[in-house]
Write a protein that holds these residues in place. Sequence first.
Motif, PDB file in Angstrom:
ATOM      1  N   ASP A   1       0.700  -1.162   0.099  1.00  0.00           N
ATOM      2  CA  ASP A   1       0.010  -0.090  -0.191  1.00  0.00           C
ATOM      3  C   ASP A   1       0.963   1.371  -0.072  1.00  0.00           C
ATOM      4  O   ASP A   1       1.943   1.231  -0.057  1.00  0.00           O
ATOM      5  N   ALA A   2       0.208   2.362   0.047  1.00  0.00           N
ATOM      6  CA  ALA A   2       1.309   3.638  -0.234  1.00  0.00           C
ATOM      7  C   ALA A   2       2.074   3.789   0.950  1.00  0.00           C
ATOM      8  O   ALA A   2       3.059   4.429   0.856  1.00  0.00           O
ATOM      9  N   ASP A   3       1.504   2.965   2.220  1.00  0.00           N
ATOM     10  CA  ASP A   3       2.780   2.531   3.360  1.00  0.00           C
ATOM     11  C   ASP A   3       4.020   1.985   3.627  1.00  0.00           C
ATOM     12  O   ASP A   3       4.199   1.585   4.360  1.00  0.00           O
ATOM     13  N   ASP A   4       4.048   1.378   2.417  1.00  0.00           N
ATOM     14  CA  ASP A   4       5.204   0.902   2.284  1.00  0.00           C
ATOM     15  C   ASP A   4       6.156   0.422   1.068  1.00  0.00           C
ATOM     16  O   ASP A   4       6.162   0.476  -0.373  1.00  0.00           O
ATOM     17  N   PRO A   5       7.103   1.649   1.052  1.00  0.00           N
ATOM     18  CA  PRO A   5       7.636   2.162  -0.328  1.00  0.00           C
ATOM     19  C   PRO A   5       8.689   1.151  -0.575  1.00  0.00           C
ATOM     20  O   PRO A   5       9.557   1.201   0.629  1.00  0.00           O
ATOM     21  N   LEU A   6       8.973   1.810  -1.057  1.00  0.00           N
ATOM     22  CA  LEU A   6      11.179   1.305  -2.018  1.00  0.00           C
ATOM     23  C   LEU A   6      11.785   2.526  -2.755  1.00  0.00           C
ATOM     24  O   LEU A   6      10.537   2.726  -3.477  1.00  0.00           O
ATOM     25  N   PHE A   7      12.015   3.000  -2.028  1.00  0.00           N
ATOM     26  CA  PHE A   7      12.801   4.218  -3.006  1.00  0.00           C
ATOM     27  C   PHE A   7      14.902   3.207  -3.667  1.00  0.00           C
ATOM     28  O   PHE A   7      15.502   2.945  -3.104  1.00  0.00           O
ATOM     29  N   LEU A   8      14.546   3.553  -4.379  1.00  0.00           N
ATOM     30  CA  LEU A   8      15.453   3.289  -6.023  1.00  0.00           C
ATOM     31  C   LEU A   8      16.209   4.862  -5.825  1.00  0.00           C
ATOM     32  O   LEU A   8      15.563   5.482  -6.371  1.00  0.00           O
ATOM     33  N   GLN A   9      17.690   3.962  -6.343  1.00  0.00           N
ATOM     34  CA  GLN A   9      18.583   5.294  -6.565  1.00  0.00           C
ATOM     35  C   GLN A   9      19.262   4.610  -8.305  1.00  0.00           C
ATOM     36  O   GLN A   9      19.288   3.401  -8.371  1.00  0.00           O
ATOM     37  N   ILE A  10      19.283   5.691  -9.265  1.00  0.00           N
ATOM     38  CA  ILE A  10      19.339   5.122 -10.497  1.00  0.00           C
ATOM     39  C   ILE A  10      20.725   6.497 -10.930  1.00  0.00           C
ATOM     40  O   ILE A  10      20.962   7.635 -11.118  1.00  0.00           O
ATOM     41  N   LYS A  11      21.520   5.497 -10.904  1.00  0.00           N
ATOM     42  CA  LYS A  11      23.143   6.690 -10.846  1.00  0.00           C
ATOM     43  C   LYS A  11      23.954   6.126 -12.422  1.00  0.00           C
ATOM     44  O   LYS A  11      23.992   5.106 -12.831  1.00  0.00           O
ATOM     45  N   GLU A  12      24.514   7.603 -12.930  1.00  0.00           N
ATOM     46  CA  GLU A  12      25.539   7.199 -13.779  1.00  0.00           C
ATOM     47  C   GLU A  12      26.413   6.348 -13.557  1.00  0.00           C
ATOM     48  O   GLU A  12      27.683   6.914 -12.821  1.00  0.00           O
ATOM     49  N   ALA A  13      27.052   5.227 -14.622  1.00  0.00           N
ATOM     50  CA  ALA A  13      27.972   4.888 -14.786  1.00  0.00           C
ATOM     51  C   ALA A  13      28.739   5.316 -15.477  1.00  0.00           C
ATOM     52  O   ALA A  13      29.000   5.309 -16.715  1.00  0.00           O
ATOM     53  N   GLY A  14      29.727   6.103 -15.345  1.00  0.00           N
ATOM     54  CA  GLY A  14      31.043   6.361 -16.423  1.00  0.00           C
ATOM     55  C   GLY A  14      32.161   5.499 -16.176  1.00  0.00           C
ATOM     56  O   GLY A  14      32.240   4.579 -15.630  1.00  0.00           O
ATOM     57  N   ARG A  15      33.632   6.324 -16.678  1.00  0.00           N
ATOM     58  CA  ARG A  15      34.844   5.464 -17.568  1.00  0.00           C
ATOM     59  C   ARG A  15      34.722   5.617 -15.672  1.00  0.00           C
ATOM     60  O   ARG A  15      35.085   6.936 -15.431  1.00  0.00           O
ATOM     61  N   SER A  16      35.799   4.262 -15.066  1.00  0.00           N
ATOM     62  CA  SER A  16      36.716   4.793 -13.839  1.00  0.00           C
ATOM     63  C   SER A  16      37.907   5.857 -13.923  1.00  0.00           C
ATOM     64  O   SER A  16      38.028   6.298 -15.191  1.00  0.00           O
ATOM     65  N   VAL A  17      38.104   6.555 -13.468  1.00  0.00           N
ATOM     66  CA  VAL A  17      39.059   7.518 -12.744  1.00  0.00           C
ATOM     67  C   VAL A  17      40.215   6.714 -13.345  1.00  0.00           C
ATOM     68  O   VAL A  17      41.487   7.563 -13.922  1.00  0.00           O
ATOM     69  N   LEU A  18      40.465   5.688 -13.302  1.00  0.00           N
ATOM     70  CA  LEU A  18      41.822   4.911 -13.267  1.00  0.00           C
ATOM     71  C   LEU A  18      41.956   3.678 -15.041  1.00  0.00           C
ATOM     72  O   LEU A  18      42.824   3.439 -14.906  1.00  0.00           O
TER      73      LEU A  18
END
Length: 448
Positions: free
Chosen positions: A295-312
Amino acid sequence: MSSPAERAAQGKRARKYAPRSSHAPWIPAADRPDPVVVLERQGADRLPDLLPVRYGRMAAGPFAFLRGAAAVMAGDLAAIPHTGLTVQLCGDAHLSNFGLFASPERSLLFDLDDFDETYPGPFEWDVKRLAASVAVAARDNGHPDKQAHLAALACVGAYRANMRRLARLGELAAWYERVDAHELLPLIRSARHRRRAEQTLAQATRRTSLHALAKLTETTPDGRRRIIHDPPLLEPAGISDAAALRKMFGDYRSTLAEERRRLLDRYRFVDAARKVVGVGSVGTRCFVLLLTGRDADDPLFLQIKEAGRSVLEEHIPYHGTHLHPGHRVVSGQRLLQAAGDIFLGWMTGPQGRAFYWRQLRDMKGSADIAAMPPDELLTYVRLCGTTLARAHARSGDRIAIAAYLGGADTFDRATAAFALRYADQTARDHATLRRALSAGVLTAAPQA
């Protein structure tokens, strides 16, 4: 598989081309790139309206600068001879990239918690970045150089001691190692430090999706939940972004294990927003999704983050199998962390950009480093050094690394000396950034 004796011999051979005492010097190369140029080059593919936020955060002080300057330090480390003893690096192992989070069994663990730059490389690169961050943080807190050196020495010493302990364990025993946050409390002798630690644990336990629901959302007049508008840090996604995120959701779902896909299918999409995170990541494309379950009191927050080349990547030839940047981040996190986020996955989004997905809040917490007096900082950095060794032991040859480090404190003292010298370099680089801002070369947004 080589015998333990052969693995130890390999580690000792590494001392011939990278003696332990050789880690102490730091002399910038004559052709060392201007740090502002490095940051501008990084920003070329980032959202231009968010770059002033990044520069404003980095301008706050040397420690903030170091946090955002992983690319600068990667180039510096690459110019120094290394051991060749490879692990899966965190790639950005500074003090603020350790923290608390919940395991799938709902235990509260302490571990590394940022993997955007994860990449295979020499183990000491992570150790040197961590030690440098200790010295810079200590100075930022007003501690004298004697205390900064002592803290860096304690951090590296804890890394060496734990790696040597892990080298004596069997493979499964070493793999199952973890730092249970609640088990740390009896080890804290100071009552004041223990109270602060208990407060941090309590705050982390409350930082769930339900807590985020109250903080990050509001109810519209027609009774619907929506993510609040707090520009430029949190802005509702436009129609096109929301549509793209819905499509991306299906591709992301396919990278999860079957039982986790079934769990995810019990949630429905409610809203999405663009979110600014961290210091080094500011300007990359990042979104938050609000889903609801029962229900509305059962949330899930997902984060979507861009992945680029590693600085290494520009400094080390890649011999791995994860050419997709999001897959690289997810694979590195699963390898380095003692327990992983059950919703960790990756996919390719619009314009061929790579992304990875994770829970936004799952009992996550972090220490307030700026508030730490010398004795408390000493306790904390030992914990971070111990934790980094456990992470490295999962992917690298812990027996070879332990043999290289040895029983004496030669490596500890050399790396602590490097840490203070690199803290000087960080102060100079921070001043360079401030001058660029004053001259109008870069623009910084005011910080709240």
